[in-house]
Design an enzyme around this catalytic site. Structure first.
Site, short mmCIF file in Angstrom:
data_model
loop_
_atom_site.label_atom_id
_atom_site.label_comp_id
_atom_site.label_asym_id
_atom_site.label_seq_id
_atom_site.Cartn_x
_atom_site.Cartn_y
_atom_site.Cartn_z
N ASN A 126 0.86 -1.18 0.00
CA ASN A 126 0.00 0.00 0.00
C ASN A 126 0.90 1.24 0.00
O ASN A 126 2.11 1.13 0.14
CB ASN A 126 -1.01 -0.02 1.15
CG ASN A 126 -0.37 0.07 2.52
OD1 ASN A 126 0.55 0.85 2.76
ND2 ASN A 126 -0.86 -0.74 3.45
N GLY A 139 -6.24 2.69 -1.12
CA GLY A 139 -7.59 2.76 -0.57
C GLY A 139 -8.59 3.37 -1.53
O GLY A 139 -8.67 3.01 -2.70
N GLY A 183 -7.73 4.50 -5.18
CA GLY A 183 -7.47 3.59 -6.29
C GLY A 183 -6.19 2.80 -6.13
O GLY A 183 -5.68 2.60 -5.02
N ASP A 222 -16.41 -2.13 6.55
CA ASP A 222 -15.19 -2.57 7.20
C ASP A 222 -14.10 -2.70 6.14
O ASP A 222 -14.22 -3.50 5.22
CB ASP A 222 -15.44 -3.93 7.87
CG ASP A 222 -14.24 -4.48 8.63
OD1 ASP A 222 -13.17 -3.82 8.65
OD2 ASP A 222 -14.38 -5.57 9.20
N GLY A 252 -7.11 -4.60 0.81
CA GLY A 252 -5.90 -4.76 -0.01
C GLY A 252 -5.64 -6.22 -0.35
O GLY A 252 -5.21 -6.54 -1.47
N ASP A 253 -5.90 -7.10 0.58
CA ASP A 253 -5.72 -8.54 0.32
C ASP A 253 -6.70 -9.02 -0.74
O ASP A 253 -6.34 -9.81 -1.62
CB ASP A 253 -5.90 -9.35 1.61
CG ASP A 253 -4.83 -9.02 2.63
OD1 ASP A 253 -3.71 -8.64 2.24
OD2 ASP A 253 -5.12 -9.15 3.83
N GLY A 294 -16.03 -7.93 8.47
CA GLY A 294 -15.10 -9.06 8.48
C GLY A 294 -14.03 -8.90 7.41
O GLY A 294 -14.24 -8.25 6.40
#
Length: 176
Positions: free
Chosen positions: A51, A92, A95, A117, A122-123, A158
């Site tokens: 990131n 985030g 973009g 949430d 990113g994952d 989650g």
């Protein structure tokens, strides 16, 4: 443990698209050792994703000093000679940005009606990006697919509950 992890990575590399998500915020106290070990496996790495905060740490600049596209290009200039084909930096709601073969590309975040949430966004982005890349999609398509996956993930509580499955991702990919 870290050395064994990197040895295992090297052994398994080149059986498909390989990616690495180094987290310099966790590994920062061991920066020199980790950099040496990372350099060892980068020759086997197709995509490095971080990131923008992690990219700033990697480049030794503050978050406020980090600029797109210049720092994305700088990161690629450091990593490409070591074997990395693509550098991918997520930012985030702003973009994601990548550089492959010297070509800089960006995508906006996918529209999101309600953010619940952001854990795991990113994952989710990375997982979709790598899956699509390994299937032969272009980098711009992978960026859009990654943004779609991240958005699905942040609309549900989650860390992974909202990641789109193939039944949701495939129709989106056919439209882009």
């Amino acid at each position: 443990l870290v050395r064994e992890l990197f040895r295992s990575f090297r052994r398994k590399a080149r059986k498909g698209v390989t990616s690495l998500i180094p987290n310099p915020t966790i590994l920062y106290p061991h920066k020199k050792e980790v950099r040496r070990l990372l350099n060892d496996v980068l020759q086997y790495t197709d995509v490095v994703q971080v990131n923008h905060r992690e990219a700033a740490i990697f480049l030794g600049v503050t978050e406020d000093e980090f600029k797109f596209p210049s720092h994305v290009i700088k990161m690629w200039e450091i990593l490409h000679p070591l074997g990395v084909k693509t550098v991918l930096i997520t930012d985030g709601a702003n973009g994601a940005y990548s550089i492959t073969g010297g070509k800089y590309q960006a995508t906006e975040a996918h529209p999101c009606p309600t953010v619940v949430d952001t854990t795991g966004a990113g994952d989710a982005f990375h997982a979709a990006f790598i899956a699509l890349l390994s299937e032969g999609y272009s980098v711009p398509q992978c960026l859009k697919g990654g943004a779609f996956a991240a958005t699905g993930n942040i609309m549900i509580e989650g860390g992974h509950s909202g990641i789109p499955d193939r039944a949701q991702l495939n129709p989106y990919m056919r439209r882009i």
